[in-house]
Design an enzyme around this catalytic site. Sequence first.
Site, short mmCIF file in Angstrom:
data_model
loop_
_atom_site.label_atom_id
_atom_site.label_comp_id
_atom_site.label_asym_id
_atom_site.label_seq_id
_atom_site.Cartn_x
_atom_site.Cartn_y
_atom_site.Cartn_z
N THR A 1 -33.67 11.64 -13.40
CA THR A 1 -33.94 12.63 -11.88
C THR A 1 -35.03 12.72 -11.51
OG1 THR A 1 -32.56 14.27 -10.88
CG2 THR A 1 -32.41 14.84 -12.99
N LYS B 1 -37.91 9.37 -11.31
CA LYS B 1 -38.35 8.21 -10.77
C LYS B 1 -38.94 7.04 -11.37
CE LYS B 1 -33.73 9.54 -8.66
NZ LYS B 1 -32.61 8.79 -8.02
N ASP C 1 -27.65 4.22 -7.99
CA ASP C 1 -27.73 5.28 -6.82
C ASP C 1 -26.57 4.63 -5.83
OD1 ASP C 1 -28.91 7.66 -7.59
OD2 ASP C 1 -30.64 7.78 -7.03
N GLY D 1 -33.82 8.93 7.11
CA GLY D 1 -34.59 9.43 6.86
C GLY D 1 -34.87 8.03 5.33
N GLY E 1 -36.84 8.12 2.37
CA GLY E 1 -37.39 7.99 0.45
C GLY E 1 -36.48 7.69 -0.07
N GLY E 2 -36.64 7.97 -0.93
CA GLY E 2 -36.37 6.90 -2.43
C GLY E 2 -34.12 7.07 -1.99
N ASN F 1 -36.21 7.69 10.87
CA ASN F 1 -37.35 8.60 9.98
C ASN F 1 -38.41 9.44 11.55
OD1 ASN F 1 -37.69 9.68 7.20
ND2 ASN F 1 -39.82 9.21 7.37
N ARG F 2 -38.44 10.70 10.66
CA ARG F 2 -39.45 11.28 11.46
C ARG F 2 -41.13 11.12 11.35
NH1 ARG F 2 -40.49 16.96 7.71
NH2 ARG F 2 -40.92 15.89 6.13
N THR F 3 -40.68 9.61 9.97
CA THR F 3 -42.49 9.45 10.21
C THR F 3 -42.38 7.79 9.45
OG1 THR F 3 -43.24 11.20 8.69
CG2 THR F 3 -44.40 9.42 8.44
N LEU G 1 -25.99 12.98 2.05
CA LEU G 1 -26.13 12.40 0.89
C LEU G 1 -26.01 13.56 -0.04
CD1 LEU G 1 -28.53 9.93 -0.04
CD2 LEU G 1 -25.80 9.95 0.75
#
Length: 278
Positions: free
Chosen positions: A73, A77, A113, A138, A140-141, A161-163, A222
């Site tokens: 975790t 990762k 995942d 989102g 991310g990972g 996503n914001r970015t 999530l």
Amino acid sequence: MLVLPDKMPSPYTRVAAVIGDPVSHSLSPSLHNAAFAALGLDWMYVACHVPEGQGAKAVQDMRTLGFKGLSVTMPHKAAVASAVDNLSATAAKLGVVNCVRVEDDRLIGENTDGIGLLNSIRTQMALDVEGLRVVIVGAGGAARSVALTMVENGATVGIYNRTHSSAAQVVEIVGGTSSVVQQNAIRDAELIINATPLGMAPNDPMPFDADLLRDDQSIVDLIYEPAKTTLLKEADSRGLRTLNGLGMLLHQAGEQFRLWTGQQPPIEAMAESVGLTV
Ligand SMILES: NC(=O)c1ccc[n+]([C@@H]2O[C@H](COP(=O)([O-])OP(=O)(O)OC[C@H]3O[C@@H](n4cnc5c(N)ncnc54)[C@H](OP(=O)(O)O)[C@@H]3O)[C@@H](O)[C@H]2O)c1
């Protein structure tokens, strides 16, 4: 309730572990020890606090100590993906590993995942994602793993996503039907998945404009702590179908159990150990 191994370890006991920083809050020992106990396997599972920067070393230690399985975790990762001998096709594509298994003395990095979330959606919402329009909020990972599994199972996936550049990076990795979308794509989605941490703190805002919700949508967060985030409360109040991330945690652990032991995971016993009814 923390589930402990149900018998004393012997010299033959196989050991699996989770590494993370922090790790003391982890539900993985309960899930896995419940599974070993349910099937009467001479295995035990422990939590190991491994500080940031030591993930690759922990993989070497796993080899030395003869651990038979490793859950990985935050924040290890990516480091573990670089330290194992081989990667599954999914882990290689994602560049991140949440599980290590042993095959003929070689350490194989896996990522469970995405399949964990898919199994949770299938069993707890009775929803087949094939042909669905999905928006993941989102990049991310977690978003990456979930997007890949959704695309591989026939969904059309938008990443909001914001970015923008992070969303574009997810699309570059996942390919297929995935694309970067603007927030208003949420209005046309049939399944919306929050893969940002927004909702973990009590006063967090919605991860997107609530006015984009329609009454025939399914909403997944999530996050599982708290069990009801701002998003899930809002969706519940509108009568939408909702699911939090505890089922994803359960089913990703189930897939790890399958990879290590070769046995069908005892999902009901695992779920009971974390207070979930499936
Ligand atoms: N249930 C499970 O088994 C499970 C498994 C894995 C993760 N999770 C949960 O999934 C969530 C995401 O995890 P992760 O590992 O993917 O995290 P991560 O790699 O740090 O990515 C977080 C994403 O959320 C966005 N974000 C962060 N703060 C934001 C804010 N204030 N407003 C808008 N967007 C924001 C980030 O946007 P930028 O790109 O702009 O920074 C990034 O795209 C976490 O809540 C985690 O606990 C659950």
